[in-house]
Structures are given as C-alpha cells and as structure tokens.
Design a protein around this motif. Structure first.
Motif, PDB file in Angstrom:
ATOM      1  N   ALA A  57       0.805  -1.209   0.000  1.00 24.97           N
ATOM      2  CA  ALA A  57       0.000   0.000   0.000  1.00 24.97           C
ATOM      3  C   ALA A  57       0.844   1.268   0.000  1.00 24.97           C
ATOM      4  O   ALA A  57       0.319   2.364  -0.191  1.00 24.97           O
ATOM      5  CB  ALA A  57      -0.925   0.013   1.213  1.00 24.97           C
ATOM      6  N   GLY A  58       2.146   1.145   0.230  1.00 27.54           N
ATOM      7  CA  GLY A  58       3.020   2.313   0.279  1.00 27.54           C
ATOM      8  C   GLY A  58       2.748   3.216   1.457  1.00 27.54           C
ATOM      9  O   GLY A  58       3.032   4.415   1.410  1.00 27.54           O
ATOM     10  N   SER A  59       2.244   2.663   2.558  1.00 32.16           N
ATOM     11  CA  SER A  59       1.859   3.497   3.702  1.00 32.16           C
ATOM     12  C   SER A  59       3.024   3.845   4.611  1.00 32.16           C
ATOM     13  O   SER A  59       2.876   4.644   5.535  1.00 32.16           O
ATOM     14  CB  SER A  59       0.763   2.805   4.518  1.00 32.16           C
ATOM     15  OG  SER A  59       1.217   1.562   5.022  1.00 32.16           O
ATOM     16  N   PHE A  60       4.188   3.256   4.389  1.00 30.39           N
ATOM     17  CA  PHE A  60       5.429   3.688   5.021  1.00 30.39           C
ATOM     18  C   PHE A  60       6.566   3.322   4.087  1.00 30.39           C
ATOM     19  O   PHE A  60       6.411   2.503   3.181  1.00 30.39           O
ATOM     20  CB  PHE A  60       5.620   3.036   6.408  1.00 30.39           C
ATOM     21  CG  PHE A  60       6.126   1.613   6.342  1.00 30.39           C
ATOM     22  CD1 PHE A  60       7.482   1.330   6.378  1.00 30.39           C
ATOM     23  CD2 PHE A  60       5.229   0.555   6.251  1.00 30.39           C
ATOM     24  CE1 PHE A  60       7.950   0.016   6.312  1.00 30.39           C
ATOM     25  CE2 PHE A  60       5.681  -0.753   6.192  1.00 30.39           C
ATOM     26  CZ  PHE A  60       7.049  -1.029   6.220  1.00 30.39           C
ATOM     27  N   ALA A  61       7.718   3.916   4.294  1.00 31.21           N
ATOM     28  CA  ALA A  61       8.901   3.567   3.515  1.00 31.21           C
ATOM     29  C   ALA A  61      10.129   3.998   4.296  1.00 31.21           C
ATOM     30  O   ALA A  61      10.142   5.062   4.915  1.00 31.21           O
ATOM     31  CB  ALA A  61       8.884   4.241   2.142  1.00 31.21           C
ATOM     32  N   GLU A  62      11.160   3.131   4.263  1.00 29.88           N
ATOM     33  CA  GLU A  62      12.399   3.443   4.965  1.00 29.88           C
ATOM     34  C   GLU A  62      13.562   2.782   4.247  1.00 29.88           C
ATOM     35  O   GLU A  62      13.392   1.800   3.524  1.00 29.88           O
ATOM     36  CB  GLU A  62      12.343   2.953   6.410  1.00 29.88           C
ATOM     37  CG  GLU A  62      12.213   1.446   6.536  1.00 29.88           C
ATOM     38  CD  GLU A  62      12.143   0.978   7.978  1.00 29.88           C
ATOM     39  OE1 GLU A  62      12.044   1.833   8.872  1.00 29.88           O
ATOM     40  OE2 GLU A  62      12.171  -0.248   8.203  1.00 29.88           O
ATOM     41  N   ALA A  63      14.743   3.343   4.444  1.00 34.24           N
ATOM     42  CA  ALA A  63      15.952   2.743   3.888  1.00 34.24           C
ATOM     43  C   ALA A  63      16.266   1.469   4.651  1.00 34.24           C
ATOM     44  O   ALA A  63      16.214   1.419   5.875  1.00 34.24           O
ATOM     45  CB  ALA A  63      17.117   3.716   3.997  1.00 34.24           C
ATOM     46  N   PHE A  64      16.604   0.401   3.908  1.00 37.10           N
ATOM     47  CA  PHE A  64      16.902  -0.892   4.513  1.00 37.10           C
ATOM     48  C   PHE A  64      18.360  -1.288   4.307  1.00 37.10           C
ATOM     49  O   PHE A  64      19.008  -1.809   5.193  1.00 37.10           O
ATOM     50  CB  PHE A  64      15.977  -1.951   3.908  1.00 37.10           C
ATOM     51  CG  PHE A  64      16.224  -3.358   4.388  1.00 37.10           C
ATOM     52  CD1 PHE A  64      15.721  -3.785   5.609  1.00 37.10           C
ATOM     53  CD2 PHE A  64      16.965  -4.252   3.626  1.00 37.10           C
ATOM     54  CE1 PHE A  64      15.960  -5.075   6.067  1.00 37.10           C
ATOM     55  CE2 PHE A  64      17.210  -5.542   4.070  1.00 37.10           C
ATOM     56  CZ  PHE A  64      16.697  -5.959   5.301  1.00 37.10           C
ATOM     57  N   PHE A 240       1.690  -3.373  -6.455  1.00 36.29           N
ATOM     58  CA  PHE A 240       2.163  -2.089  -5.939  1.00 36.29           C
ATOM     59  C   PHE A 240       2.034  -1.084  -7.059  1.00 36.29           C
ATOM     60  O   PHE A 240       2.480  -1.332  -8.171  1.00 36.29           O
ATOM     61  CB  PHE A 240       3.615  -2.204  -5.478  1.00 36.29           C
ATOM     62  CG  PHE A 240       4.234  -0.901  -5.025  1.00 36.29           C
ATOM     63  CD1 PHE A 240       4.143  -0.499  -3.697  1.00 36.29           C
ATOM     64  CD2 PHE A 240       4.924  -0.088  -5.922  1.00 36.29           C
ATOM     65  CE1 PHE A 240       4.726   0.698  -3.280  1.00 36.29           C
ATOM     66  CE2 PHE A 240       5.505   1.101  -5.521  1.00 36.29           C
ATOM     67  CZ  PHE A 240       5.394   1.493  -4.187  1.00 36.29           C
ATOM     68  N   SER A 241       1.429   0.068  -6.763  1.00 41.27           N
ATOM     69  CA  SER A 241       1.132   1.039  -7.807  1.00 41.27           C
ATOM     70  C   SER A 241       2.195   2.130  -7.899  1.00 41.27           C
ATOM     71  O   SER A 241       2.680   2.641  -6.877  1.00 41.27           O
ATOM     72  CB  SER A 241      -0.226   1.689  -7.542  1.00 41.27           C
ATOM     73  OG  SER A 241      -0.467   2.737  -8.460  1.00 41.27           O
ATOM     74  N   GLU A 242       2.518   2.510  -9.115  1.00 38.50           N
ATOM     75  CA  GLU A 242       3.399   3.651  -9.341  1.00 38.50           C
ATOM     76  C   GLU A 242       2.845   4.925  -8.710  1.00 38.50           C
ATOM     77  O   GLU A 242       3.606   5.845  -8.392  1.00 38.50           O
ATOM     78  CB  GLU A 242       3.615   3.859 -10.839  1.00 38.50           C
ATOM     79  CG  GLU A 242       4.597   4.965 -11.178  1.00 38.50           C
ATOM     80  CD  GLU A 242       4.747   5.189 -12.661  1.00 38.50           C
ATOM     81  OE1 GLU A 242       4.164   6.169 -13.158  1.00 38.50           O
ATOM     82  OE2 GLU A 242       5.428   4.387 -13.315  1.00 38.50           O
ATOM     83  N   ALA A 243       1.549   4.989  -8.505  1.00 35.71           N
ATOM     84  CA  ALA A 243       0.934   6.160  -7.889  1.00 35.71           C
ATOM     85  C   ALA A 243       1.460   6.410  -6.476  1.00 35.71           C
ATOM     86  O   ALA A 243       1.304   7.514  -5.932  1.00 35.71           O
ATOM     87  CB  ALA A 243      -0.587   6.004  -7.850  1.00 35.71           C
ATOM     88  N   ASN A 244       2.109   5.410  -5.853  1.00 33.81           N
ATOM     89  CA  ASN A 244       2.689   5.595  -4.522  1.00 33.81           C
ATOM     90  C   ASN A 244       3.934   6.474  -4.541  1.00 33.81           C
ATOM     91  O   ASN A 244       4.355   6.962  -3.486  1.00 33.81           O
ATOM     92  CB  ASN A 244       3.031   4.239  -3.899  1.00 33.81           C
ATOM     93  CG  ASN A 244       1.802   3.476  -3.469  1.00 33.81           C
ATOM     94  OD1 ASN A 244       0.894   4.034  -2.849  1.00 33.81           O
ATOM     95  ND2 ASN A 244       1.736   2.192  -3.803  1.00 33.81           N
ATOM     96  N   PHE A 245       4.537   6.673  -5.708  1.00 33.70           N
ATOM     97  CA  PHE A 245       5.687   7.576  -5.793  1.00 33.70           C
ATOM     98  C   PHE A 245       5.164   9.009  -5.818  1.00 33.70           C
ATOM     99  O   PHE A 245       4.430   9.399  -6.732  1.00 33.70           O
ATOM    100  CB  PHE A 245       6.517   7.282  -7.037  1.00 33.70           C
ATOM    101  CG  PHE A 245       7.243   5.966  -6.967  1.00 33.70           C
ATOM    102  CD1 PHE A 245       8.350   5.800  -6.155  1.00 33.70           C
ATOM    103  CD2 PHE A 245       6.804   4.888  -7.728  1.00 33.70           C
ATOM    104  CE1 PHE A 245       9.016   4.580  -6.090  1.00 33.70           C
ATOM    105  CE2 PHE A 245       7.466   3.667  -7.679  1.00 33.70           C
ATOM    106  CZ  PHE A 245       8.569   3.515  -6.849  1.00 33.70           C
ATOM    107  N   SER A 246       5.549   9.790  -4.816  1.00 33.96           N
ATOM    108  CA  SER A 246       4.975  11.129  -4.664  1.00 33.96           C
ATOM    109  C   SER A 246       5.848  12.233  -5.235  1.00 33.96           C
ATOM    110  O   SER A 246       5.399  13.372  -5.375  1.00 33.96           O
ATOM    111  CB  SER A 246       4.696  11.408  -3.175  1.00 33.96           C
ATOM    112  OG  SER A 246       5.830  11.140  -2.376  1.00 33.96           O
ATOM    113  N   ASP A 247       7.120  11.944  -5.581  1.00 38.02           N
ATOM    114  CA  ASP A 247       7.936  12.961  -6.235  1.00 38.02           C
ATOM    115  C   ASP A 247       7.558  13.005  -7.715  1.00 38.02           C
ATOM    116  O   ASP A 247       7.006  12.057  -8.260  1.00 38.02           O
ATOM    117  CB  ASP A 247       9.421  12.643  -6.078  1.00 38.02           C
ATOM    118  CG  ASP A 247       9.780  11.291  -6.671  1.00 38.02           C
ATOM    119  OD1 ASP A 247       9.476  10.269  -6.014  1.00 38.02           O
ATOM    120  OD2 ASP A 247      10.330  11.243  -7.789  1.00 38.02           O
TER     121      ASP A 247
END
Length: 283
Positions: A57-64, A240-247
């Motif tokens: 869902a792209g509801s969080f994201a962090e560097a792994f 997973f949707s490209e729409a999750n990319f907000s930049d």
C-alpha cells in the motif's frame, strides 16, 4: 536521517553497505532506477543505490540497505539471511568491487561479499556486456533471473543457453542446469519487454516489474508498478502502484523486488496486495 518520516518504531541508522533490519521483517523491498530524490508517499528521499522497505500500500517507507557505489539492480534475501545483489554498473560493497554481470552473495552480519551465488558472474556469460537485471530464489535455492541484453548466452553444466532480455531463466541449484522458465513471448502481450524486478512467490506466481509500460495478460501496467504474474494460467494483477511515488521529477522504474511476509502476519500483509486503484498514466 534528514527527510525521513517516522511512522512506526523501526530503527533507521547509517545504512551504507550494511543491513538495517533482519530478513524476518515483513515488507516489500524495492530499488529504483532514479539516482536522486525518489519518495514513496512523502517518505524518503531514496536513490538507485538503496533498497527501500515499504508495503504494497506504500503506507510507510524506509531505507533498509544500500551498496556503496553503483546502481542496485537485483535484490533477494536467502533463508540464511544473506543478500543476493547485482548492480547495473560495477558495484561496490564495503570496498569490494564487483562486475555488473556478477550476482554476489553478501553477508550483512559480517559486512562482506562471500562469493557469487551459484557461481553466476562475468565468466558465466559468453555474450558481450552481460548485465543481470533481476534475480530471485525459491525455497530450494534454485535461481530465477533475467538480463538486459537482447541476446545473452551463458555456459552451464548442461551446455550453453541463449536467451533474450524478457526471458526468465531458471538455474537448478543442485545440477547447475539452466533453462528458460518463462518465455518473453508468453509474458509480454506484445512479445517484447524487459524484466527489471523479479520475486518468486511460491504459489505459482512471480512479482515482476518491467522497464516500460506493458500489457500483461490483458492488463496494463506502468514501469513503476509491481504486478503479480501467474505463469501457469497467464493471469496478472496489480500489487504495488506507481501512484505511490509522490515525487514528480523521476521516471520511477523499479529495478529490484523482494517480498517477505512472516507468519502470522501473512493474511493481513497479503491483503494489501489486492489493490484496487485508479490507473495513473503519464502525460
């Protein structure tokens, strides 16, 4: 780290060339082709050297995880916790440089490359300028991978195999025999495409990303989408949707995919994969 938003209690620390979490952590792990400023729903920024942990869902994201130099082009986590990594250009992890045709196995506990997975590397291929674009493994350690070149030829224990950039090749972990597992002409409705990200689901399907907008099993996907492809029934769906990319400055090609759902969270996490979203097309 500046620019990162905390929404859950995951620890984010200095991550260049080292793991931030254990492979038991649930999540969708992605890397992107854009070399600066990628954000997922405002979380980031990330670069093409990073592995990003998010969810469908792209509801969080962090560097792994990140390589020290190059362009991370394939990522997989083995049952022993080691990572499989390739780079679009010559890569560097902890001062060890590897070729873009190498599929290296990295131990995050020691911070070292321990070798090439199943011996796959530059010397495996006889075609010019080989470049691994996607890789994944199944529960038995068998390797599935794809490459960028229109014509690729590799030596294996069964002889020689020639394949193209949209084919998914399987290497048997026990015998070392390589074969085409999914043919480009079967995967892409127009018969032509590149596999950029690949993950074995274990249920008769892969998670896949492509280098361009493609039609798969009658469904349209963007190059920033991850889709599920059932290779036995030729069915597909958005994961997973490209729409999750907000930049807005980047192309958002996804060039590495790994998904992990430890029990008992499986049902809840997989539910995120059933995304019903409005399609967003590029102008």
């Amino acid at each position: 780290m500046p620019g990162f938003k905390a929404v859950v209690s995951f620890v984010v620390a200095s991550y260049a060339g080292a793991a931030l979490a254990q492979p038991a952590d649930a999540g969708l792990f992605l890397s992107v082709a854009d070399n600066i400023g990628t954000e997922i729903n405002g979380f980031g920024p990330f670069t093409d050297e990073d592995v990003i942990r998010t969810n469908p869902a792209g509801s969080f994201a962090e560097a792994f995880f990140a390589i020290d130099a190059g362009d991370l082009d394939a990522f997989d986590i083995l049952p022993n916790g080691n990572y499989i990594v390739s780079s679009l250009f010559n890569g560097n992890i902890g001062g060890t440089v590897f070729d873009d045709a190498d599929l290296v196995e990295y131990n995050p506990n020691t911070g070292t490359i321990v070798g090439n997975y199943l011996g796959i590397g530059l010397s495996t291929f006889t075609s010019s300028a080989p470049d691994i674009s996607a890789a994944t493994t199944d529960d038995d350690g068998n390797l599935y991978f794809s490459m960028l070149g229109v014509t690729n030829t590799m030596n294996h224990s069964g002889g020689s195999l020639t394949f193209t950039d949209g084919d998914i090749v399987r290497v048997d972990a026990t015998t070392g025999v390589a074969s085409i597992f999914v043919n480009e002409a079967d995967l892409f409705d127009d018969g032509d495409g590149d596999v950029y990200g690949l993950h074995w689901n274990g249920d008769g399907s892969f998670l896949i990303s492509a280098n361009e907008d493609e039609v798969i099993s009658g469904n349209s996907f963007l190059d920033g989408d991850v889709f599920t492809y059932f290779y036995g029934s030729d069915a597909s769906s958005l994961f997973f949707s490209e729409a999750n990319f907000s930049d807005t400055a980047n192309g958002h090609d996804i060039d590495a995919v790994f998904f992990n759902v430890p029990a008992p969270a499986s049902a809840a996490m997989l539910a995120f994969g059933a995304l019903v979203t409005a399609r967003r097309r590029r102008n």
